[in-house]
Motif scaffolding. Structure first.
Motif, PDB file in Angstrom:
ATOM      1  N   TYR A 397       0.830  -1.212   0.000  1.00 52.80           N
ATOM      2  CA  TYR A 397       0.000   0.000   0.000  1.00 52.80           C
ATOM      3  C   TYR A 397       0.868   1.266   0.000  1.00 52.80           C
ATOM      4  O   TYR A 397       0.420   2.328   0.414  1.00 52.80           O
ATOM      5  CB  TYR A 397      -0.933  -0.005   1.209  1.00 52.80           C
ATOM      6  CG  TYR A 397      -2.027  -1.052   1.102  1.00 52.80           C
ATOM      7  CD1 TYR A 397      -3.163  -0.824   0.328  1.00 52.80           C
ATOM      8  CD2 TYR A 397      -1.914  -2.278   1.745  1.00 52.80           C
ATOM      9  CE1 TYR A 397      -4.163  -1.775   0.218  1.00 52.80           C
ATOM     10  CE2 TYR A 397      -2.919  -3.242   1.634  1.00 52.80           C
ATOM     11  CZ  TYR A 397      -4.027  -2.981   0.874  1.00 52.80           C
ATOM     12  OH  TYR A 397      -5.023  -3.934   0.756  1.00 52.80           O
ATOM     13  N   LYS A 399       3.671   3.921  -2.160  1.00 53.02           N
ATOM     14  CA  LYS A 399       3.608   4.644  -3.422  1.00 53.02           C
ATOM     15  C   LYS A 399       4.077   3.756  -4.571  1.00 53.02           C
ATOM     16  O   LYS A 399       5.054   2.998  -4.436  1.00 53.02           O
ATOM     17  CB  LYS A 399       4.474   5.899  -3.348  1.00 53.02           C
ATOM     18  CG  LYS A 399       3.939   6.935  -2.361  1.00 53.02           C
ATOM     19  CD  LYS A 399       4.830   8.164  -2.317  1.00 53.02           C
ATOM     20  CE  LYS A 399       4.271   9.178  -1.327  1.00 53.02           C
ATOM     21  NZ  LYS A 399       5.129  10.401  -1.256  1.00 53.02           N
ATOM     22  N   PRO A 400       3.427   3.860  -5.721  1.00 53.35           N
ATOM     23  CA  PRO A 400       3.805   3.025  -6.870  1.00 53.35           C
ATOM     24  C   PRO A 400       5.255   3.187  -7.301  1.00 53.35           C
ATOM     25  O   PRO A 400       5.873   2.230  -7.774  1.00 53.35           O
ATOM     26  CB  PRO A 400       2.851   3.495  -7.971  1.00 53.35           C
ATOM     27  CG  PRO A 400       1.655   3.998  -7.236  1.00 53.35           C
ATOM     28  CD  PRO A 400       2.195   4.628  -5.993  1.00 53.35           C
ATOM     29  N   TYR A 424      -3.345  -4.907  -2.733  1.00 50.39           N
ATOM     30  CA  TYR A 424      -2.864  -3.574  -3.067  1.00 50.39           C
ATOM     31  C   TYR A 424      -4.086  -2.766  -3.479  1.00 50.39           C
ATOM     32  O   TYR A 424      -5.134  -3.321  -3.833  1.00 50.39           O
ATOM     33  CB  TYR A 424      -1.814  -3.604  -4.185  1.00 50.39           C
ATOM     34  CG  TYR A 424      -2.354  -3.997  -5.537  1.00 50.39           C
ATOM     35  CD1 TYR A 424      -2.479  -3.063  -6.561  1.00 50.39           C
ATOM     36  CD2 TYR A 424      -2.751  -5.309  -5.802  1.00 50.39           C
ATOM     37  CE1 TYR A 424      -2.984  -3.423  -7.816  1.00 50.39           C
ATOM     38  CE2 TYR A 424      -3.241  -5.679  -7.038  1.00 50.39           C
ATOM     39  CZ  TYR A 424      -3.366  -4.733  -8.043  1.00 50.39           C
ATOM     40  OH  TYR A 424      -3.865  -5.084  -9.265  1.00 50.39           O
ATOM     41  N   TYR A 426      -5.927   1.623  -3.678  1.00 49.69           N
ATOM     42  CA  TYR A 426      -5.842   3.056  -3.390  1.00 49.69           C
ATOM     43  C   TYR A 426      -7.241   3.564  -3.068  1.00 49.69           C
ATOM     44  O   TYR A 426      -8.188   3.284  -3.806  1.00 49.69           O
ATOM     45  CB  TYR A 426      -5.258   3.795  -4.591  1.00 49.69           C
ATOM     46  CG  TYR A 426      -4.951   5.256  -4.369  1.00 49.69           C
ATOM     47  CD1 TYR A 426      -3.706   5.645  -3.905  1.00 49.69           C
ATOM     48  CD2 TYR A 426      -5.907   6.236  -4.632  1.00 49.69           C
ATOM     49  CE1 TYR A 426      -3.408   6.984  -3.709  1.00 49.69           C
ATOM     50  CE2 TYR A 426      -5.628   7.576  -4.442  1.00 49.69           C
ATOM     51  CZ  TYR A 426      -4.373   7.948  -3.973  1.00 49.69           C
ATOM     52  OH  TYR A 426      -4.090   9.267  -3.775  1.00 49.69           O
ATOM     53  N   ASP A 442      -7.602  10.034  -9.097  1.00 45.81           N
ATOM     54  CA  ASP A 442      -6.320   9.637  -8.505  1.00 45.81           C
ATOM     55  C   ASP A 442      -6.244   8.115  -8.358  1.00 45.81           C
ATOM     56  O   ASP A 442      -5.195   7.510  -8.589  1.00 45.81           O
ATOM     57  CB  ASP A 442      -6.132  10.293  -7.139  1.00 45.81           C
ATOM     58  CG  ASP A 442      -5.852  11.780  -7.246  1.00 45.81           C
ATOM     59  OD1 ASP A 442      -5.472  12.235  -8.347  1.00 45.81           O
ATOM     60  OD2 ASP A 442      -6.024  12.491  -6.233  1.00 45.81           O
ATOM     61  N   GLN A 443      -7.362   7.523  -7.968  1.00 44.64           N
ATOM     62  CA  GLN A 443      -7.395   6.074  -7.834  1.00 44.64           C
ATOM     63  C   GLN A 443      -7.158   5.400  -9.187  1.00 44.64           C
ATOM     64  O   GLN A 443      -6.396   4.434  -9.292  1.00 44.64           O
ATOM     65  CB  GLN A 443      -8.734   5.616  -7.247  1.00 44.64           C
ATOM     66  CG  GLN A 443      -8.798   4.118  -6.990  1.00 44.64           C
ATOM     67  CD  GLN A 443     -10.204   3.649  -6.634  1.00 44.64           C
ATOM     68  OE1 GLN A 443     -11.185   4.072  -7.258  1.00 44.64           O
ATOM     69  NE2 GLN A 443     -10.305   2.781  -5.637  1.00 44.64           N
ATOM     70  N   ASN A 445      -5.542   6.625 -11.734  1.00 50.88           N
ATOM     71  CA  ASN A 445      -4.136   6.821 -12.112  1.00 50.88           C
ATOM     72  C   ASN A 445      -3.225   5.848 -11.365  1.00 50.88           C
ATOM     73  O   ASN A 445      -2.236   5.358 -11.924  1.00 50.88           O
ATOM     74  CB  ASN A 445      -3.716   8.265 -11.842  1.00 50.88           C
ATOM     75  CG  ASN A 445      -4.368   9.245 -12.805  1.00 50.88           C
ATOM     76  OD1 ASN A 445      -4.725   8.888 -13.935  1.00 50.88           O
ATOM     77  ND2 ASN A 445      -4.551  10.484 -12.361  1.00 50.88           N
ATOM     78  N   TYR A 446      -3.565   5.595 -10.096  1.00 53.41           N
ATOM     79  CA  TYR A 446      -2.794   4.622  -9.303  1.00 53.41           C
ATOM     80  C   TYR A 446      -2.838   3.253  -9.981  1.00 53.41           C
ATOM     81  O   TYR A 446      -1.793   2.609 -10.179  1.00 53.41           O
ATOM     82  CB  TYR A 446      -3.367   4.536  -7.891  1.00 53.41           C
ATOM     83  CG  TYR A 446      -2.893   3.335  -7.095  1.00 53.41           C
ATOM     84  CD1 TYR A 446      -1.731   3.410  -6.326  1.00 53.41           C
ATOM     85  CD2 TYR A 446      -3.605   2.133  -7.102  1.00 53.41           C
ATOM     86  CE1 TYR A 446      -1.285   2.310  -5.584  1.00 53.41           C
ATOM     87  CE2 TYR A 446      -3.171   1.032  -6.366  1.00 53.41           C
ATOM     88  CZ  TYR A 446      -2.015   1.124  -5.615  1.00 53.41           C
ATOM     89  OH  TYR A 446      -1.583   0.046  -4.897  1.00 53.41           O
ATOM     90  N   TYR A 447      -4.038   2.814 -10.353  1.00 53.61           N
ATOM     91  CA  TYR A 447      -4.154   1.495 -10.975  1.00 53.61           C
ATOM     92  C   TYR A 447      -3.507   1.462 -12.358  1.00 53.61           C
ATOM     93  O   TYR A 447      -2.931   0.449 -12.761  1.00 53.61           O
ATOM     94  CB  TYR A 447      -5.627   1.072 -11.064  1.00 53.61           C
ATOM     95  CG  TYR A 447      -6.102   0.394  -9.796  1.00 53.61           C
ATOM     96  CD1 TYR A 447      -5.627  -0.866  -9.449  1.00 53.61           C
ATOM     97  CD2 TYR A 447      -7.017   1.001  -8.950  1.00 53.61           C
ATOM     98  CE1 TYR A 447      -6.048  -1.501  -8.288  1.00 53.61           C
ATOM     99  CE2 TYR A 447      -7.446   0.377  -7.789  1.00 53.61           C
ATOM    100  CZ  TYR A 447      -6.964  -0.875  -7.458  1.00 53.61           C
ATOM    101  OH  TYR A 447      -7.367  -1.490  -6.319  1.00 53.61           O
ATOM    102  N   GLU A 449      -0.832   3.023 -13.245  1.00 55.91           N
ATOM    103  CA  GLU A 449       0.608   2.875 -13.032  1.00 55.91           C
ATOM    104  C   GLU A 449       0.945   1.479 -12.511  1.00 55.91           C
ATOM    105  O   GLU A 449       1.885   0.831 -12.989  1.00 55.91           O
ATOM    106  CB  GLU A 449       1.089   3.950 -12.055  1.00 55.91           C
ATOM    107  CG  GLU A 449       2.598   3.980 -11.882  1.00 55.91           C
ATOM    108  CD  GLU A 449       3.067   5.155 -11.029  1.00 55.91           C
ATOM    109  OE1 GLU A 449       4.281   5.243 -10.771  1.00 55.91           O
ATOM    110  OE2 GLU A 449       2.207   5.977 -10.622  1.00 55.91           O
ATOM    111  N   MET A 450       0.163   1.007 -11.528  1.00 52.77           N
ATOM    112  CA  MET A 450       0.438  -0.305 -10.934  1.00 52.77           C
ATOM    113  C   MET A 450       0.199  -1.434 -11.933  1.00 52.77           C
ATOM    114  O   MET A 450       1.017  -2.363 -12.039  1.00 52.77           O
ATOM    115  CB  MET A 450      -0.432  -0.514  -9.694  1.00 52.77           C
ATOM    116  CG  MET A 450      -0.002   0.294  -8.481  1.00 52.77           C
ATOM    117  SD  MET A 450       1.629  -0.181  -7.834  1.00 52.77           S
ATOM    118  CE  MET A 450       1.309  -1.842  -7.239  1.00 52.77           C
TER     119      MET A 450
END
Length: 508
Positions: A397, A399-400, A424, A426, A442-443, A445-447, A449-450
């Motif tokens: 959990y 930062k990517p 994992y 966000y 933001d969520q 964008n998190y996925y 990147e991940m």
């Protein structure tokens, strides 16, 4: 005068009846006391239901003893009192107290045990011990039914020795014993318990999971699942199989193939499993199979004791669940415990690891065909017990931008075993407790990147989670509103079931 005489007669009659009532009450009390005293359960200084506190596995060899044949009921009574004698002995060695020894050992046997207890007490020595498994053979049963001799082979023992409250020795070993028990007052007491030469049982060294099974682990693409309306309380009166079926269909439509579910230790009844909840668990597995999903079953959620005294109880809990599910076609893996490393500080790292290591050994006795893992809370904790596990699971959990470095370090340390990113995610929470800094974008964008890194690394994954939740129980993240608010918004669907932007990043 006549009235006085009548009052006097009435007084005498009432007195007579009262005295007789008191006498009868006294007699009944004495009778009840004597009968109670003769009852094995109420004679004991220890809890009546000893078997609820200590449940080692007992494997009797087929009866072929000298002397009189033993009836099944008698064998069960002999086993009960023999195992209780071990429990009493273990308890006495830990506390250096004679409490309860009289009830399970004859005069000569208890004298020897008392000497040990008194010596340990004088030297401030304490021994914590438990037995995992007994393998008794009945050698002799007397014609009068009052004497039994047995050999208990390859007793698996866990022991911790403390001096001045400091652990000086910790060991796991096997030993064999010769025991003689006498039937006294309707129950069996140990007359002799002597350690004898132990012959180790040869065990096949090849207990590895087939590569065809592990290939399924390398293909995991899924999520951790709770229903939208009752997260962390999936089984019980709120269980709805139609809802679960619909959710599983949605998960499959995402292009995912796996889920992870959780069994709360206390919620499922510990050693006495709740039959209704077990039926619901079976139904959940059936629905997963119907929707072509594989299931990782986390055996212990919301458990945190790990003490030796608790080991056999947790073994019986796991054994019942594993025996019930091990042949189910939806079963993908056993996850022993969710984030046990979070208990290292409060329970002692070695205590936690010892419990986990022994649990791996026990599970392999009941099911040697299903892979075993542990859901560590971070990549660094996942370096524990790597040789014992079939694949390594970790949660992330952070930062990517730091993910690949952590993952690569773990991969380098464990050679060629499969690794699963088991949790994992966000939170899209954007309220006051997050200074209005979060968002669904933001969520997403998190996925984005991940998922790019996960795809490039061909890393199996189980994201957290399908839905946003309206309520999060206090025992999950505590009462603090900023923690609960964050936890409520990890879903890729909102709490009404509508798609969030992160959804599109998962199904690519």
């Amino acid at each position: 005068m006549k009235m006085n005489r009548n009052l006097y007669r009435a007084f005498l009659l009432i007195t007579f009846l009262t005295l007789n009532g008191l006498i009868l009450y006294g007699i009944s009390s004495i009778w009840s006391y004597l009968n109670t005293g003769a009852d094995r359960k109420t004679m004991l200084h220890l809890p009546a239901q000893l078997t609820s506190n200590y449940l080692p596995k007992v494997n009797w060899s087929p009866l072929n003893n000298d002397g009189r044949p033993m009836e099944l009921q008698t064998l069960q009574e002999l086993e009960r009192d023999y195992i209780k004698a071990w429990y009493v002995k273990n308890n006495a060695l830990e506390t250096n107290n004679h409490y309860g020894v009289n009830d399970y050992y004859t005069d000569s046997a208890r004298v020897k045990l008392y000497k040990v207890l008194d010596h340990n007490k004088a030297n401030n020595i304490s021994v914590k011990t438990t037995t995992i498994e007994h393998n008794p053979i009945l050698n002799f049963y007397s014609a009068d039914g009052k004497l039994a001799v047995l050999t208990d082979k390859n007793v698996q023992i866990q022991e911790q020795v403390f001096v001045d409250n400091i652990m000086l020795l910790k060991r796991s070993y096997e030993s064999s014993f010769q025991a003689m028990l006498l039937l006294e007052d309707g129950f069996w007491r140990v007359r002799h318990l002597v350690e004898i030469e132990n012959t180790p049982v040869s065990v096949s060294k090849d207990q590895s999971i087939p590569q065809t099974v592990l290939s399924e682990i390398r293909d995991i693409k899924g999520l951790n699942y709770y229903p939208r309306e009752n997260p962390w309380n999936m089984f019980g009166k709120h269980f709805q199989d139609t809802v679960i079926d619909s959710d599983f269909s949605k998960i499959k439509s995402l292009g995912l193939n796996s889920i992870r579910i959780f069994i709360p230790y206390e919620g499922f009844g510990k050693t006495t499993l709740d039959t209704d909840k077990m039926s619901q668990l079976q139904r959940t597995m059936d629905l997963a199979s119907k929707n072509k999903l594989k299931v990782t079953v986390t055996l212990f959620d919301f458990y945190g004791d790990y003490s030796l005294a608790d080991w056999t109880l947790t073994h019986r809990h796991a054994e019942k669940i594993i025996t019930a599910l091990k042949d189910h076609k939806a079963l993908q893996a056993w996850d022993i415990k969710n984030e046990p490393d979070l208990d290292f500080k409060s329970r002692g790292k070695q205590n936690v690891l010892s419990w986990l290591g022994q649990m791996v050994k026990e599970i392999r006795k009941w099911d040697n065909n299903t892979p075993i893992t542990i859901g560590w809370s971070n990549p660094e904790a996942a370096l524990n017990l790597t040789t014992e596990l079939d694949f390594i699971s970790f949660h992330y959990y952070r930062k990517p931008k730091d993910f690949l470095a952590s993952y690569n370090a773990l991969q380098d340390a464990i050679n060629n075993k499969p690794i699963v990113l088991q949790e994992y995610g966000y939170s899209s929470y954007d309220g006051i407790w997050n200074a209005y800094m979060g968002s669904e974008e933001d969520q997403a964008n998190y996925y984005k990147e991940m998922q790019t890194m996960i795809t490039n690394a061909k890393l199996p994954f189980l994201l957290w989670t399908l839905y946003d939740f309206t309520e999060v129980p206090d025992n999950v993240v505590g009462r603090l509103p900023w923690r609960k608010s964050q936890q409520q918004h990890f879903g890729i669907l909102d709490n009404q079931g509508n798609l969030k932007p992160a959804y599109q990043e998962i199904i690519k």
